[in-house]
Write an enzyme that holds these catalytic residues in place. Structure first.
Site, mmCIF file in Angstrom:
data_model
loop_
_atom_site.group_PDB
_atom_site.id
_atom_site.type_symbol
_atom_site.label_atom_id
_atom_site.label_comp_id
_atom_site.label_asym_id
_atom_site.label_seq_id
_atom_site.Cartn_x
_atom_site.Cartn_y
_atom_site.Cartn_z
ATOM 1 N N TYR A 16 0.820 -1.217 0.000
ATOM 2 C CA TYR A 16 0.000 0.000 0.000
ATOM 3 C C TYR A 16 0.854 1.268 0.000
ATOM 4 O O TYR A 16 0.805 2.078 0.932
ATOM 5 C CB TYR A 16 -0.935 0.016 1.204
ATOM 6 N N GLN B 57 -9.689 -12.249 5.022
ATOM 7 C CA GLN B 57 -10.094 -10.968 4.439
ATOM 8 C C GLN B 57 -10.497 -11.140 2.981
ATOM 9 O O GLN B 57 -9.822 -11.833 2.214
ATOM 10 C CB GLN B 57 -8.957 -9.952 4.538
ATOM 11 N N TYR C 221 -15.600 11.504 6.660
ATOM 12 C CA TYR C 221 -16.090 10.165 6.344
ATOM 13 C C TYR C 221 -15.708 9.169 7.431
ATOM 14 O O TYR C 221 -16.427 8.186 7.657
ATOM 15 C CB TYR C 221 -15.570 9.702 4.983
ATOM 16 N N GLU D 19 -15.752 9.945 10.557
ATOM 17 C CA GLU D 19 -16.795 10.213 11.542
ATOM 18 C C GLU D 19 -18.129 9.614 11.109
ATOM 19 O O GLU D 19 -18.872 9.054 11.922
ATOM 20 C CB GLU D 19 -16.913 11.722 11.756
ATOM 21 N N GLU D 20 -18.434 9.740 9.818
ATOM 22 C CA GLU D 20 -19.676 9.162 9.294
ATOM 23 C C GLU D 20 -19.676 7.646 9.444
ATOM 24 O O GLU D 20 -20.671 7.052 9.883
ATOM 25 C CB GLU D 20 -19.850 9.539 7.829
ATOM 26 N N ASN D 21 -18.575 7.007 9.099
ATOM 27 C CA ASN D 21 -18.502 5.551 9.178
ATOM 28 C C ASN D 21 -18.661 5.058 10.613
ATOM 29 O O ASN D 21 -19.348 4.047 10.862
ATOM 30 C CB ASN D 21 -17.181 5.054 8.596
#
Length: 343
Positions: free
Chosen positions: A61, A180, A295, A297-299
């Site tokens: 990554y 995963q 996002y 915070e949204e998640n």
């Protein structure tokens, strides 16, 4: 007020971990050029403050492990409060410019030690084989992972996207704690059925925790992508995904519209609804990624969304009837549930 993030037991006898994680691939590229360090480090700090402390990275990554190393170095006391997962097995192929899969014991050890150096830490909580190469027996890969565990370099063992048969063979060597795979309402439910060899059923039988990557369909289920103009330009890998093509994308928005409608009725967002649906599945831990603090915070707010049994069935029915068009992956990329297909 959002309730605390609930926990799941890792594997058969592992620790309690957050039931919602943070995927870090996109923070270091893939969906456009990475941002400067300052906002990325700030995002990690905000996630940590919210209790979103299960972080998923990999040697492949970009600069992700280096970035995490900087964050840990700024306050070493924070390392113990983060459950950190990383992966090995992918390496550049200079002959093609693509990527090779290497799950050999030697590469496993070399990658683990390199990751520890980049992270600046003495251990990795969960270490996955990112893929298996089809030539190295999984028993040999597992034996090396067990040695790393015995040395204290890793604490738990995981596999990504292997077949049910390979998972069973690996589990016979040493209990596999985590599996995963892509799992989302955006047409990525193969793990549940015959197409995916009923791997979800196998994981539940063996006591393996399932980690769902791309649980928001690479951003589609957030309800904010309405056209290709909403992607992040030429550097955004989604430009090449068939499901996001100019021809296919408009027809795939129908499912999203239905999710948005139910979410509005429930007083949440489509992203929160989609994550709540996965959280309602036994033994599943979604690991959504994002580059934006809002996002994150949204998640996290998804943990406060409850679905009735009827709502859960209705959402599944919409997915089954959606008729999504276009493959989820770029042709030639990593194939799930197949243990011998290279990139």
């Amino acid at each position: 007020m959002t309730p605390p993030i609930p926990t799941r037991r890792l594997g058969l006898s592992g620790p309690a971990i957050p039931a919602l994680g943070l995927g870090l691939m996109g923070l270091s590229g893939v969906y456009g050029a990475p941002d400067p360090d300052t906002p990325r480090l700030a995002l990690l700090t905000r996630a940590h403050a919210l209790g979103l402390t299960l972080w998923d990275t990999a040697s492949a990554y970009g600069d992700s492990e280096v970035l995490l190393g900087k964050w840990f170095a700024a306050d070493p006391s924070r390392r113990a409060s983060v459950f950190l997962a990383s992966k090995f097995g992918l390496k550049p192929d200079p002959s093609t410019g693509g990527i090779q899969i290497d799950s050999s014991p030697a590469y496993c050890r070399a990658q683990c030690e390199d990751s520890l150096d980049r992270l600046g830490t003495g251990w990795i909580d969960l270490y996955y084989a990112h893929r298996v190469d089809g030539s190295t027996p999984v028993e040999e890969t597992m034996a090396e992972l067990v040695r790393l565990k015995e040395e204290g370099k890793i604490r738990h063992i995981g596999l990504c996207s292997v077949s049910a048969d390979t998972l069973r063979r690996a589990h016979a060597v040493h209990p596999v704690d985590a599996y995963q795979v892509e799992y989302s309402l955006f047409g990525a439910l193969a793990i549940e059925g015959d197409e995916g060899g009923r791997v979800l059923e196998t994981c539940r039988e063996l006591g393996v925790t399932v980690f769902a990557y791309s649980p928001l369909g690479r951003g589609m289920l957030g309800g904010k992508i309405r056209s290709r103009d909403d992607l992040n330009g030429e550097g955004d890998l989604r430009q090449w995904f068939p499901r996001f093509s100019g021809e296919n994308l408009p027809g795939n928005l129908g499912l999203v519209e239905k999710l948005v409608g139910m979410a509005e009725e429930k007083g949440c967002t489509a992203a929160q609804l989609s994550l709540a649906w996965l959280l309602a599945q036994e033994g599943v831990v979604p690991i959504p990624g994002t580059r934006r603090v809002e996002y994150v915070e949204e998640n996290v707010g998804a943990v406060g969304v409850e679905l009735t049994a009827e709502e859960e069935r209705q959402v599944r029915k919409w997915v089954e009837e959606a008729g999504l068009v276009g493959e989820r992956e770029i042709p030639g990329m990593m194939v799930e549930f197949n243990d011998s297909v290279p990139l």
